[in-house]
Motif scaffolding. Structure first.
Motif, PDB file in Angstrom:
ATOM      1  N   THR A  21       0.837  -1.195   0.000  1.00 54.97           N
ATOM      2  CA  THR A  21       0.000   0.000   0.000  1.00 54.97           C
ATOM      3  C   THR A  21       0.875   1.250   0.000  1.00 54.97           C
ATOM      4  O   THR A  21       2.084   1.188   0.242  1.00 54.97           O
ATOM      5  N   GLY A  22       0.255   2.381  -0.260  1.00 58.17           N
ATOM      6  CA  GLY A  22       0.948   3.657  -0.156  1.00 58.17           C
ATOM      7  C   GLY A  22       2.087   3.829  -1.133  1.00 58.17           C
ATOM      8  O   GLY A  22       3.054   4.537  -0.854  1.00 58.17           O
ATOM      9  N   ARG A  25       5.581  -1.585  -2.930  1.00 60.84           N
ATOM     10  CA  ARG A  25       5.231  -2.967  -3.284  1.00 60.84           C
ATOM     11  C   ARG A  25       5.999  -3.994  -2.471  1.00 60.84           C
ATOM     12  O   ARG A  25       5.552  -5.132  -2.324  1.00 60.84           O
ATOM     13  N   GLY A  28       6.717  -3.097   3.998  1.00 58.42           N
ATOM     14  CA  GLY A  28       5.677  -2.722   4.944  1.00 58.42           C
ATOM     15  C   GLY A  28       6.326  -2.354   6.258  1.00 58.42           C
ATOM     16  O   GLY A  28       7.399  -2.867   6.606  1.00 58.42           O
TER      17      GLY A  28
END
Length: 270
Positions: A21-22, A25, A28
């Motif tokens: 997200t954000g 890829r 996290g």
């Protein structure tokens, strides 16, 4: 409004950037405040994790394909600004880790794709972490390699950096967003910023050669900056010390960076 800076939350979950997200890829990241006797339960799923006890002390219980393991007390430093390396855990895919605070603690969780290698859960002892000094003069900073490419993992690279007041860091500006090994590798990155004293701030610029991405960010204590691509230097004002935890991951687990040629001259000076 920038999409690269994630401001800190005042609650137990300081920040949460789920994998995928954000604009990221491969990386996290989350950071957590853990109260005494409070438990943080983590599950890796299809990913791998590097869990860093930034400050405080906790007991730990791990589970997964390699069996159950537990540690009665992990963590030795009261602050990320102490001259000590942290304790950390590596978790492969399909593993769990439960941390229970023996005192107030701050926990960072780095996440990346799990990859093909079947690696065991392990405690990463501070004594195994290389500490070094990079740069000179006002470009001096102090580095601790928590999970470097010389240690086993599928995707993750994790390092922490202390930058003294008035100094620059991640400088001269460099990038690692092209898959051109050995000249350069493709790695996304997050910066988890801490400042001492905590009311301080620092500046980080993220930009590309083409300037299709060019943002200059004022970061405060506990903020996260996402670096999906581009150069990403940090400058610290007088009076404040900077700490940041870097998490990197990409399609190949190798760190090869390319300096901005317009600023590389200073490496040759003298």
């Amino acid at each position: 409004m920038t999409t690269l800076k994630v401001p800190a939350s005042p609650g137990a979950l300081i920040t949460d950037i789920p994998l995928g997200t954000g604009g990221l890829r491969y990386v996290g990241f989350s950071a957590h405040r853990l109260a005494e006797n409070e438990t943080l339960a983590l599950a890796s799923g299809d990913d791998e994790l590097c869990v860093v006890i930034l400050a405080g002390k906790a007991s730990a219980q791990a589970g997964g394909a390699g069996g159950d393991m537990q540690w009665a007390a992990v963590g030795e430093r009261a602050s990320v600004f102490e001259e000590k390396s942290p304790h950390a855990f590596y978790l492969p895919a399909h593993s769990t880790l439960a941390l229970t605070g023996l005192e107030a603690a701050e926990i960072a969780v780095a996440r990346a794709p799990g990859g093909p290698r079947a690696l065991p859960t392990r405690l990463i002892d501070p004594a195994s972490m290389k500490r070094s000094v990079r740069g000179s003069g006002s470009n001096t900073r102090y580095v601790c390699d928590i999970l470097p490419e010389t240690e086993p993992a599928n995707s993750l690279l994790v390092v922490e950096v202390i930058t003294p007041p008035g100094n620059s860091s991640s400088y001269p500006p460099h990038k690692h967003d092209s898959n051109a090994i050995p000249r350069e590798s493709q790695l996304e990155e997050t910066y988890y910023h801490r400042l001492n004293p905590p009311q301080g701030f620092a500046f980080q610029r993220v930009y590309t050669d083409e300037r299709d991405l060019d943002e200059t960010l004022c970061v405060e204590d506990h903020d996260v900056v996402k670096v999906p691509r581009g150069y990403h230097p940090v400058v610290v004002p007088h009076g404040y010390t900077s700490y940041y935890l870097n998490v990197m991951a990409g399609p190949v687990r190798a760190w090869h960076f390319h300096n901005d040629p317009r600023h590389e001259w200073m490496l040759r000076k003298g």
